[in-house]
Write a protein that holds these residues in place. Structure first.
Motif, PDB file in Angstrom:
ATOM      1  N   LEU A 168       0.837  -1.207   0.000  1.00 41.98           N
ATOM      2  CA  LEU A 168       0.000   0.000   0.000  1.00 41.98           C
ATOM      3  C   LEU A 168       0.867   1.249   0.000  1.00 41.98           C
ATOM      4  O   LEU A 168       0.626   2.202  -0.733  1.00 41.98           O
ATOM      5  CB  LEU A 168      -0.893   0.023   1.241  1.00 41.98           C
ATOM      6  CG  LEU A 168      -2.065  -0.939   1.257  1.00 41.98           C
ATOM      7  CD1 LEU A 168      -2.859  -0.733   2.535  1.00 41.98           C
ATOM      8  CD2 LEU A 168      -2.950  -0.707   0.045  1.00 41.98           C
ATOM      9  N   LEU A 169       1.895   1.209   0.819  1.00 40.78           N
ATOM     10  CA  LEU A 169       2.783   2.360   0.961  1.00 40.78           C
ATOM     11  C   LEU A 169       3.468   2.702  -0.363  1.00 40.78           C
ATOM     12  O   LEU A 169       3.674   3.865  -0.688  1.00 40.78           O
ATOM     13  CB  LEU A 169       3.820   2.024   2.045  1.00 40.78           C
ATOM     14  CG  LEU A 169       5.016   2.951   2.234  1.00 40.78           C
ATOM     15  CD1 LEU A 169       4.535   4.302   2.730  1.00 40.78           C
ATOM     16  CD2 LEU A 169       5.979   2.340   3.236  1.00 40.78           C
ATOM     17  N   ASN A 170       3.817   1.680  -1.136  1.00 45.66           N
ATOM     18  CA  ASN A 170       4.624   1.914  -2.329  1.00 45.66           C
ATOM     19  C   ASN A 170       3.820   2.031  -3.623  1.00 45.66           C
ATOM     20  O   ASN A 170       4.368   2.435  -4.642  1.00 45.66           O
ATOM     21  CB  ASN A 170       5.672   0.807  -2.475  1.00 45.66           C
ATOM     22  CG  ASN A 170       6.835   1.034  -1.535  1.00 45.66           C
ATOM     23  OD1 ASN A 170       7.569   1.991  -1.680  1.00 45.66           O
ATOM     24  ND2 ASN A 170       6.952   0.183  -0.525  1.00 45.66           N
ATOM     25  N   LEU A 171       2.549   1.650  -3.561  1.00 47.75           N
ATOM     26  CA  LEU A 171       1.747   1.726  -4.786  1.00 47.75           C
ATOM     27  C   LEU A 171       1.731   3.116  -5.420  1.00 47.75           C
ATOM     28  O   LEU A 171       1.926   3.249  -6.631  1.00 47.75           O
ATOM     29  CB  LEU A 171       0.314   1.259  -4.508  1.00 47.75           C
ATOM     30  CG  LEU A 171       0.024  -0.187  -4.910  1.00 47.75           C
ATOM     31  CD1 LEU A 171      -1.368  -0.585  -4.473  1.00 47.75           C
ATOM     32  CD2 LEU A 171       0.170  -0.374  -6.414  1.00 47.75           C
ATOM     33  N   PRO A 172       1.502   4.170  -4.631  1.00 49.05           N
ATOM     34  CA  PRO A 172       1.431   5.503  -5.271  1.00 49.05           C
ATOM     35  C   PRO A 172       2.699   5.859  -6.040  1.00 49.05           C
ATOM     36  O   PRO A 172       2.615   6.324  -7.176  1.00 49.05           O
ATOM     37  CB  PRO A 172       1.232   6.452  -4.086  1.00 49.05           C
ATOM     38  CG  PRO A 172       0.625   5.618  -3.026  1.00 49.05           C
ATOM     39  CD  PRO A 172       1.218   4.252  -3.198  1.00 49.05           C
ATOM     40  N   LEU A 173       3.858   5.560  -5.449  1.00 48.81           N
ATOM     41  CA  LEU A 173       5.117   5.865  -6.130  1.00 48.81           C
ATOM     42  C   LEU A 173       5.247   5.036  -7.404  1.00 48.81           C
ATOM     43  O   LEU A 173       5.589   5.538  -8.471  1.00 48.81           O
ATOM     44  CB  LEU A 173       6.307   5.582  -5.204  1.00 48.81           C
ATOM     45  CG  LEU A 173       7.675   5.815  -5.847  1.00 48.81           C
ATOM     46  CD1 LEU A 173       8.014   7.296  -5.850  1.00 48.81           C
ATOM     47  CD2 LEU A 173       8.758   5.021  -5.139  1.00 48.81           C
ATOM     48  N   MET A 174       4.940   3.744  -7.275  1.00 46.71           N
ATOM     49  CA  MET A 174       5.037   2.845  -8.426  1.00 46.71           C
ATOM     50  C   MET A 174       4.139   3.350  -9.557  1.00 46.71           C
ATOM     51  O   MET A 174       4.571   3.438 -10.705  1.00 46.71           O
ATOM     52  CB  MET A 174       4.617   1.435  -7.987  1.00 46.71           C
ATOM     53  CG  MET A 174       4.588   0.424  -9.110  1.00 46.71           C
ATOM     54  SD  MET A 174       6.232  -0.109  -9.623  1.00 46.71           S
ATOM     55  CE  MET A 174       5.873  -0.803 -11.230  1.00 46.71           C
ATOM     56  N   VAL A 175       2.901   3.688  -9.234  1.00 48.42           N
ATOM     57  CA  VAL A 175       1.957   4.135 -10.259  1.00 48.42           C
ATOM     58  C   VAL A 175       2.475   5.396 -10.935  1.00 48.42           C
ATOM     59  O   VAL A 175       2.463   5.520 -12.160  1.00 48.42           O
ATOM     60  CB  VAL A 175       0.571   4.407  -9.630  1.00 48.42           C
ATOM     61  CG1 VAL A 175      -0.355   5.056 -10.651  1.00 48.42           C
ATOM     62  CG2 VAL A 175      -0.040   3.118  -9.128  1.00 48.42           C
ATOM     63  N   ARG A 176       2.954   6.303 -10.122  1.00 48.93           N
ATOM     64  CA  ARG A 176       3.420   7.571 -10.658  1.00 48.93           C
ATOM     65  C   ARG A 176       4.593   7.420 -11.607  1.00 48.93           C
ATOM     66  O   ARG A 176       4.577   7.919 -12.728  1.00 48.93           O
ATOM     67  CB  ARG A 176       3.849   8.463  -9.494  1.00 48.93           C
ATOM     68  CG  ARG A 176       3.310   9.850  -9.589  1.00 48.93           C
ATOM     69  CD  ARG A 176       4.055  10.680  -8.590  1.00 48.93           C
ATOM     70  NE  ARG A 176       4.736  11.695  -9.336  1.00 48.93           N
ATOM     71  CZ  ARG A 176       4.620  12.980  -9.056  1.00 48.93           C
ATOM     72  NH1 ARG A 176       3.893  13.361  -8.046  1.00 48.93           N
ATOM     73  NH2 ARG A 176       5.232  13.867  -9.781  1.00 48.93           N
TER      74      ARG A 176
END
Lengths: 282, 323
Positions: free
Chosen positions: B164-172
């Motif tokens: 969950l923590l890393n999804l936003p960075l990965m998506v971006r």
């Protein structure tokens, strides 16, 4: 089609020579009161276009920048579907059927191939570039056929002799002119009926341009070709029919004149056509 | 020897060495000053990076021994074998969740979503989530995964939280990579009667692969280095019967958490526990370096194969160092 080297080809330089294949040929693409809008109808790019493009002939679309000739070309294989907010009105027929009613774009684009202004090979090997279309679901080509079809397409695009020893090399390592012929090979590998060419030589040097023009003169035996060009000599050299587009004050493109290339260039009916082809404007 | 101008008049180079005006002289000085400043900044960055790497390795490598690296800790030996194993396991599990979901969301955002309100809301949410402190994710994970889903302190809870923590960075980052694929590739594929999905799968994603790998490396670095949310969701110890275990429901302890534990609590009974912390930090650093170097090497080869030539030199011409 004979695989003779293109440098030996002497044909296709006669001004506007109409190819004869049994009188006035069949009509392949026809526009009837065709209008085109961008921006959800906010900007009218094409107004009341009426045009009949015959089968197995080259039709050149010429006119000043912004006259809508590329817009018209891209309407034929519905590339505009990529752009939100485009609207069409009137009819644009391919073999009698309205292109804009086509439910399946894949079926339409199988029959209408396209060559773009800048050569755009995929970042893959030369072989994979040509095989790309053949491997698509829509084309339904058997795996065992692919090798032969790739070779035939490269021969038909007069590229085979230059690349046969490096089919596994990247398509992007070729020169600009070779890349464009690779794109043509890729397009004809899937055996479309129509080839749309959007200023295919705009990014090429004169020698590469000549090679493409001679190729067009060969391809027209088997394909209906519509070519957008800014180069009047090119239109005269490669096309049998010419459509001259221009714009009015509201930047809406319209068709001024359409006819045999010979007539358009030697005996234009409209003074605007004459002004343009003699270089007085545009 | 001065070369002659075409007209045989004054020497050609005199044209360029004529007296400079005052403004020209000033422009030249300012330009040199700015160049020097940028150069100094770059040099400082490289120097800091080297200082970090050198000091960690100098402090940590003396602790390296087969017992330290490959066996569990005991009262006499501060071994970190199970922690290294656990670090890789958490990395693997988290990437297993983050990469497919993150790539899928990125593909949706860049290829399918039409610009509009919904897309803007999704993008805003993603950016907001990216700036939420990781300890908050830890609290969230401990509520949802530990209590509500009953997973308890476990490697699975920790990995889900890190995902969950890393999804936003990965998506971006993945979205940026996919967007940077030239539109002409998509047009070429569509014009050949390719479907949207075929175009995405056969042209867009392969062309975006180097960028996607960069996204994965960034994510991996964060997973390896994360502590706070793991302490709240995975625990701080590995029970002896779960050493080198694949059971995702056992508690776990990554190297980063292990360093935290040593520094805060110390290892009971082990006299040289600080050396164990230094050694663990050096291992962590080497892991990150190896991953980065491996991916950089792979990317260069990939680029060469796709383009048929060496990749363009990096802007500025300075060599890429470390991460």
């Amino acid at each position: 089609m004979s695989p003779q080297p293109i440098t030996d080809s002497k044909q296709g330089v006669v001004l506007g020579q109409a190819r004869t294949n049994g009188g006035m040929s069949q009509i392949e693409i026809e526009a009837r009161d065709f209008n085109f809008f961008y921006d959800n109808g906010g900007f009218k790019a094409l107004k009341d276009i009426n045009l009949r493009m015959p089968r197995h002939q080259v039709t050149a679309l010429i006119g000043p920048s912004g006259c809508g000739k590329s817009t018209f070309l891209r309407a034929i294989n519905r590339m505009h579907d990529q752009t939100p907010g485009t609207v069409t009105q009137g009819e644009l027929l391919f073999e009698g059927e309205d292109i804009n009613r086509a439910e399946d774009l894949i079926v339409l684009r199988r029959k209408i191939g396209m060559i773009f202004q800048r050569p755009n090979p995929f970042p893959m090997s030369i072989f994979d570039n040509v095989a790309y279309g053949l491997r698509l679901e829509a084309q339904g080509v058997r795996k065992s056929e692919i090798n032969d079809r790739v070779e035939q397409a490269l021969r038909d695009a007069y590229l085979w002799d230059e690349v046969k020893d490096k089919l596994r090399h990247s398509g992007l390592a070729l020169s600009g002119g070779q890349q464009q012929r690779l794109c043509i090979a890729r397009a004809i590998a899937v055996k479309p009926e129509v080839l749309l060419m959007d200023e295919p030589c705009a990014a090429l040097d004169p020698i590469a341009t000549l090679a493409i023009e001679e190729l067009i003169n060969e391809l027209v035996k088997n394909y209906t070709i519509v070519i957008v060009t800014h180069n009047m000599q090119q239109a005269a050299r490669v096309s049998q029919y010419t459509a001259f587009f221009t714009t009015d004050d509201s930047r809406t493109g319209q068709l001024v004149e359409f006819g045999h290339t010979t007539d358009i260039f030697t005996n234009p009916k409209d003074s605007r056509t004459e002004d343009y082809i003699t270089g007085r404007f545009g | 020897m001065a070369s002659q101008g075409l007209d045989g008049g004054r020497p050609l180079n005199e044209v360029f060495t004529g007296r400079a005006t005052r403004s020209l002289r000033r422009a030249r000085i300012v330009d040199r000053f700015a160049t020097g400043l940028m150069w100094a900044a770059a040099l400082m960055l490289v120097a800091v990076l080297f200082a970090v790497i050198a000091s960690l390795l100098i402090a940590g490598i003396p602790a390296f021994s087969p017992e330290f690296l490959f066996t569990p800790g005991t009262f006499t030996n501060p071994g970190i074998g199970p922690q290294i194993w656990c670090t890789f396991y958490v990395l693997f599990l988290t990437l297993l969740i983050v990469v497919p979901i993150g790539t899928g969301a990125a593909v949706y955002m860049s290829e399918y979503a039409r610009p509009g309100k919904l897309t803007n809301i999704i993008r805003f949410s993603t950016e907001s989530l990216a700036s939420v402190p990781s300890i908050v994710y830890g609290v969230f994970g401990s509520i949802v995964f530990l209590v509500m889903m009953g997973l308890g302190y476990s490697i699975l809870s920790g990995s889900l939280t890190l995902a969950l923590l890393n999804l936003p960075l990965m998506v971006r980052v993945a979205e940026d990579a996919i967007r940077s694929v030239p539109g002409s590739y998509r047009e070429a594929s569509l014009a050949l009667a390719g479907s949207k999905w075929e175009t995405t799968r056969k042209v867009v994603l392969p062309a975006a692969l180097p960028g996607l790998l960069t996204a994965i490396v960034l994510t991996a670095g964060r997973i390896i280095g994360e502590t706070a949310p793991l302490i709240l969701t995975m625990g701080t110890t590995i029970s002896p019967n779960a050493y080198y275990s694949l059971n995702p429901l056992s508690t776990g302890e990554t190297l980063a958490v292990h360093i935290w534990v040593i520094k805060i609590i110390g290892l009971p009974g082990v006299p040289n526990s600080q050396a164990a912390a230094d050694g663990s930090a050096a291992v962590l650093l080497l892991m990150v370096l190896v991953i980065n170097i491996f991916v950089a090497y792979f990317n260069t080869r990939l680029e060469r194969r796709l383009r048929g030539a060496a990749p363009p030199p990096r802007a500025g011409g300075s060599k890429k160092v470390g991460t």
